[in-house]
Design a protein around this motif. Sequence first.
Motif, PDB file in Angstrom:
ATOM      1  N   THR A  40     -37.408  -0.125 -25.662  1.00  0.00           N
ATOM      2  CA  THR A  40     -36.938  -1.251 -25.416  1.00  0.00           C
ATOM      3  C   THR A  40     -37.903  -2.235 -24.499  1.00  0.00           C
ATOM      4  OG1 THR A  40     -34.580  -0.110 -25.476  1.00  0.00           O
ATOM      5  CG2 THR A  40     -34.821  -2.299 -24.125  1.00  0.00           C
ATOM      6  N   GLY A  41     -37.715  -3.474 -24.830  1.00  0.00           N
ATOM      7  CA  GLY A  41     -38.652  -4.298 -23.895  1.00  0.00           C
ATOM      8  C   GLY A  41     -40.200  -4.593 -24.528  1.00  0.00           C
ATOM      9  N   ARG A  42     -40.359  -3.908 -25.756  1.00  0.00           N
ATOM     10  CA  ARG A  42     -41.674  -3.941 -26.366  1.00  0.00           C
ATOM     11  C   ARG A  42     -41.324  -4.737 -27.713  1.00  0.00           C
ATOM     12  NH1 ARG A  42     -45.523  -3.559 -23.166  1.00  0.00           N
ATOM     13  NH2 ARG A  42     -46.979  -3.085 -24.827  1.00  0.00           N
ATOM     14  N   PHE A  43     -42.472  -5.539 -28.194  1.00  0.00           N
ATOM     15  CA  PHE A  43     -42.354  -6.397 -29.177  1.00  0.00           C
ATOM     16  C   PHE A  43     -43.582  -6.302 -30.276  1.00  0.00           C
ATOM     17  CE2 PHE A  43     -40.040  -8.067 -25.816  1.00  0.00           C
ATOM     18  CZ  PHE A  43     -38.758  -8.398 -26.299  1.00  0.00           C
ATOM     19  N   GLU A  53     -38.717  -7.991 -36.175  1.00  0.00           N
ATOM     20  CA  GLU A  53     -38.271  -6.853 -35.214  1.00  0.00           C
ATOM     21  C   GLU A  53     -37.178  -5.780 -35.716  1.00  0.00           C
ATOM     22  OE1 GLU A  53     -36.824  -8.807 -31.699  1.00  0.00           O
ATOM     23  OE2 GLU A  53     -38.865  -9.891 -31.340  1.00  0.00           O
ATOM     24  N   LEU A  83     -40.123   1.052 -31.675  1.00  0.00           N
ATOM     25  CA  LEU A  83     -40.760   0.377 -30.317  1.00  0.00           C
ATOM     26  C   LEU A  83     -39.579   0.691 -29.360  1.00  0.00           C
ATOM     27  CD1 LEU A  83     -42.152  -3.034 -31.445  1.00  0.00           C
ATOM     28  CD2 LEU A  83     -43.212  -0.741 -31.360  1.00  0.00           C
ATOM     29  N   THR A 131     -49.245  -0.457 -31.007  1.00  0.00           N
ATOM     30  CA  THR A 131     -49.970  -1.706 -30.161  1.00  0.00           C
ATOM     31  C   THR A 131     -48.979  -2.845 -29.898  1.00  0.00           C
ATOM     32  OG1 THR A 131     -50.804  -2.642 -32.285  1.00  0.00           O
ATOM     33  CG2 THR A 131     -52.409  -1.099 -31.159  1.00  0.00           C
ATOM     34  N   SER A 132     -47.860  -2.347 -29.657  1.00  0.00           N
ATOM     35  CA  SER A 132     -46.731  -3.298 -29.290  1.00  0.00           C
ATOM     36  C   SER A 132     -47.117  -4.073 -27.971  1.00  0.00           C
ATOM     37  CB  SER A 132     -45.515  -2.561 -29.239  1.00  0.00           C
ATOM     38  OG  SER A 132     -45.434  -1.501 -28.050  1.00  0.00           O
ATOM     39  N   ARG A 133     -46.274  -4.917 -27.896  1.00  0.00           N
ATOM     40  CA  ARG A 133     -46.425  -6.193 -26.578  1.00  0.00           C
ATOM     41  C   ARG A 133     -45.504  -6.485 -25.859  1.00  0.00           C
ATOM     42  NH1 ARG A 133     -51.473  -8.278 -27.367  1.00  0.00           N
ATOM     43  NH2 ARG A 133     -51.016  -9.999 -25.788  1.00  0.00           N
ATOM     44  N   GLY A 134     -45.644  -6.815 -24.625  1.00  0.00           N
ATOM     45  CA  GLY A 134     -44.430  -6.984 -23.978  1.00  0.00           C
ATOM     46  C   GLY A 134     -43.632  -8.346 -23.878  1.00  0.00           C
ATOM     47  N   ASN A 135     -44.247  -9.138 -24.822  1.00  0.00           N
ATOM     48  CA  ASN A 135     -43.356 -10.321 -25.053  1.00  0.00           C
ATOM     49  C   ASN A 135     -43.724 -10.871 -26.511  1.00  0.00           C
ATOM     50  OD1 ASN A 135     -46.130 -11.981 -25.262  1.00  0.00           O
ATOM     51  ND2 ASN A 135     -46.029 -11.607 -23.109  1.00  0.00           N
ATOM     52  N   ARG A 136     -43.184 -11.914 -26.944  1.00  0.00           N
ATOM     53  CA  ARG A 136     -43.191 -12.306 -28.523  1.00  0.00           C
ATOM     54  C   ARG A 136     -44.491 -13.534 -28.695  1.00  0.00           C
ATOM     55  NH1 ARG A 136     -37.410 -12.214 -27.652  1.00  0.00           N
ATOM     56  NH2 ARG A 136     -36.365 -10.693 -28.904  1.00  0.00           N
TER      57      ARG A 136
END
Length: 403
Positions: free
Chosen positions: A279-282, A270, A277, A243-248
Amino acid sequence: MTRINILSPLLADMIAAGEVVERPASVIKELMENAFDAGAKKVKVEFRNGGSTYIRVTDDGCGMSPEDAGVAFMRHATSKLSDEHGLEAIGTMGFRGEALAAISAVSRIELITREKGAEEGTRLVIEAGDIREMLPCGCPEGTSITVRDIFYNTPARLKFLKSDRAEASACLNAALRCALGRPEVSVRCLRDGEEEFFTPGDGRSESAVYSLLGREIANTLLPCKGSSPEGIGVQGFVSSPATSRGNRSMQHFTCNGRYIKSALLQAAVEQAYKNTLLTGRFPACVLYITLSCAAVDVNVHPTKNEVKFSDERSVFDGVYHAALGALENETPLPARTREVSAPKFVHDAPKGEQLRFSAQAHTSAAASAPRADFYRQMDAQTFRSEVQSGSLKLDGKGSSLSV
């Protein structure tokens, strides 16, 4: 002729307001922190029109006496610091004595407060830093501060405010972050008369996360807890790699009850997700870091959003290992089998529907099963002879060949 002028106290406060009061959200943050320092168990936050015309913060804390209320809005007036030795270990939210003075310099304020055990309270009206009215009044124990018309006397600052919608969003985020850092305090937030969130104040971090971030996010978080020999404690929640996200934007850190922004803590979390994860997922996280007050310096930024740790390596390692431990202890999902299974709700469906689902699953499995002669090999001479004889069909429905 001298070219150096000594600024008036009002002008100095207005300049200081540019550091402390960036926008209405800054007012909410400062007033909520004052309420926490006053020992409040219940805090109510209200704002209208993005906070530019009306903000009210009410608490049930210790309140102020008439003498304290009269000097509270003077610059560098504070009850949280008495000498230079107090700077070595700051354990309160505020300590500079600049917030109320800066806010009052660029707004109209009404203060109503009553000290615990006092027979009557005090009502104070301040405009542009000057006390216009101070009278005794009847009121409940605690403090209520109403701030109106922010930057009304500084049009250069007023024109840089964004739309009411954008400012309201910033006010809501400021209140949410303060409430997230204090699960033991019940916080109610109202925007334009409508409730935005309410925390129970039961002291459980999971209750605050559920109330503030929502059920959908709370259900995807994993419990996280750890400690180090240096006395650094870490607890809270981190998200599952699935359930990663596209930003912090969903990374929240609290140090000794203070909501902070820290590139060090972001890097530690991170790093625990490295090779997990894309790249680009946080990851998302809500972490509460506790350590000695002497081991952290909160006096490095005017808004106190950033801090500096005396032993950054230990703090990094503590957060990293706590997050890594939560990921390693994550309960794995059930292993998938090659059999085609019916939807989860098949067993809850009527008997006829169950048969239909079973038939569909059987048909799907039969259709997806490969034919025995789907793939075969032959040499070029055999291929040409079979094509000429017509025994080999090349209409897309025949065999797949490898020559």
